[in-house]
Write a protein that holds these residues in place. Structure first.
Motif, mmCIF file in Angstrom:
data_model
loop_
_atom_site.group_PDB
_atom_site.id
_atom_site.type_symbol
_atom_site.label_atom_id
_atom_site.label_comp_id
_atom_site.label_asym_id
_atom_site.label_seq_id
_atom_site.Cartn_x
_atom_site.Cartn_y
_atom_site.Cartn_z
ATOM 1 N N ALA A 193 0.838 -1.210 0.000
ATOM 2 C CA ALA A 193 0.000 0.000 0.000
ATOM 3 C C ALA A 193 0.869 1.255 0.000
ATOM 4 O O ALA A 193 0.567 2.246 -0.676
ATOM 5 C CB ALA A 193 -0.931 -0.007 1.212
ATOM 6 N N ASN B 220 0.755 5.809 -7.239
ATOM 7 C CA ASN B 220 -0.613 6.284 -7.437
ATOM 8 C C ASN B 220 -0.678 7.810 -7.310
ATOM 9 O O ASN B 220 -1.356 8.480 -8.097
ATOM 10 C CB ASN B 220 -1.520 5.600 -6.398
ATOM 11 C CG ASN B 220 -2.981 5.693 -6.749
ATOM 12 O OD1 ASN B 220 -3.334 5.978 -7.901
ATOM 13 N ND2 ASN B 220 -3.849 5.458 -5.777
ATOM 14 N N GLY C 164 -4.922 -1.112 -8.992
ATOM 15 C CA GLY C 164 -5.923 -0.623 -8.036
ATOM 16 C C GLY C 164 -7.220 -1.429 -8.121
ATOM 17 O O GLY C 164 -7.816 -1.769 -7.096
ATOM 18 N N LYS D 47 -8.944 -3.704 -5.235
ATOM 19 C CA LYS D 47 -10.335 -3.461 -4.827
ATOM 20 C C LYS D 47 -11.197 -4.713 -4.946
ATOM 21 O O LYS D 47 -11.979 -5.014 -4.048
ATOM 22 C CB LYS D 47 -10.933 -2.329 -5.660
ATOM 23 C CG LYS D 47 -12.344 -1.968 -5.242
ATOM 24 C CD LYS D 47 -12.861 -0.763 -5.992
ATOM 25 C CE LYS D 47 -14.301 -0.387 -5.650
ATOM 26 N NZ LYS D 47 -15.118 -1.369 -5.005
ATOM 27 N N HIS E 229 -10.466 -6.968 -2.089
ATOM 28 C CA HIS E 229 -10.972 -6.416 -0.828
ATOM 29 C C HIS E 229 -12.489 -6.598 -0.738
ATOM 30 O O HIS E 229 -13.004 -6.966 0.321
ATOM 31 C CB HIS E 229 -10.629 -4.929 -0.713
ATOM 32 C CG HIS E 229 -9.156 -4.687 -0.507
ATOM 33 N ND1 HIS E 229 -8.616 -3.433 -0.397
ATOM 34 C CD2 HIS E 229 -8.124 -5.558 -0.380
ATOM 35 C CE1 HIS E 229 -7.296 -3.535 -0.221
ATOM 36 N NE2 HIS E 229 -6.974 -4.805 -0.211
HETATM 37 C C1 ASC Z 1 -4.395 1.642 -2.519
HETATM 38 C C2 ASC Z 1 -4.459 0.890 -1.329
HETATM 39 C C3 ASC Z 1 -5.335 -0.095 -1.499
HETATM 40 C C4 ASC Z 1 -5.870 -0.038 -2.860
HETATM 41 C C5 ASC Z 1 -7.348 0.012 -2.901
HETATM 42 C C6 ASC Z 1 -7.805 0.107 -4.331
HETATM 43 O O1 ASC Z 1 -3.678 2.586 -2.740
HETATM 44 O O2 ASC Z 1 -3.776 1.091 -0.227
HETATM 45 O O3 ASC Z 1 -5.665 -0.999 -0.628
HETATM 46 O O4 ASC Z 1 -5.262 1.119 -3.446
HETATM 47 O O5 ASC Z 1 -7.812 1.106 -2.178
HETATM 48 O O6 ASC Z 1 -9.180 0.117 -4.351
#
Ligand code: ASC
Length: 153
Positions: free
Chosen positions: A42, A49, A140, A144, A147
């Motif tokens: 991250a 990012n 990203g 996501k 997650h």
């Molecule tokens: C990031 C981060 C995440 C991912 C997520 C993408 O920078 O720390 O865990 O992107 O947020 O949706």
């Protein structure tokens, strides 16, 4: 001879069974390890990012350095989701039971992250910010979607 063979078979079976678990002292250590890997990812993904989003100035050399860390570290956490690591005794985990119940889907997500991270490294090495932006989007999205399915929020 018989005894030697059965010991050899036992040793071989142990070697086959161990890899995922043996690298960690216990479930807490595995959880600590995988959380550390995600923290590194991250942090370093966040730095690229920020460049992709124009929040910090684009620096091609830093983009490569950060993408190298992401590409390497993204390979690490998944070996630390072995059996029993859903219930660490001291640490808390945000991993949902789906990690183990839908193991094939979880593995596919891990493979996808590795693939997208490799693309990000190639894009960073190209030095082309538009390519980096596209590849950042891929990574990203991969973060996501995992997650959404596998991490408690
Ligand atoms: C990031 C981060 C995440 C991912 C997520 C993408 O920078 O720390 O865990 O992107 O947020 O949706």
């Amino acid at each position: 001879m018989q005894r030697f063979l059965s010991l050899a078979a036992l040793a071989a079976a142990t070697l086959v069974a161990l890899p995922a678990q043996a690298q960690f002292r216990d479930a807490d250590h595995a959880v600590q390890y995988r959380q550390s890997a995600f923290t590194l990812m991250a942090t370093h993904f966040g730095r690229i990012n920020a460049m992709a989003q124009g929040k910090v100035p684009f620096d091609a050399k830093l983009a490569v350095e950060n993408a190298e860390v992401v590409a390497m570290v993204s390979k690490l956490p998944f070996a630390a989701f072995g059996p029993g690591t859903d219930k660490p005794s001291k640490r808390s985990t945000e991993a949902k039971p789906a990690v183990w119940a839908e193991a094939a889907k979880f593995k596919a997500g891990a493979d996808k992250l590795n693939e997208e991270s490799t693309k990000l490294l190639a894009a960073a090495r190209s030095g082309n910010l538009d390519q980096i932006k596209a590849a950042v989007g891929g990574v990203g999205q991969s973060c996501k979607s995992c997650h959404d399915s596998f991490k408690k929020d």
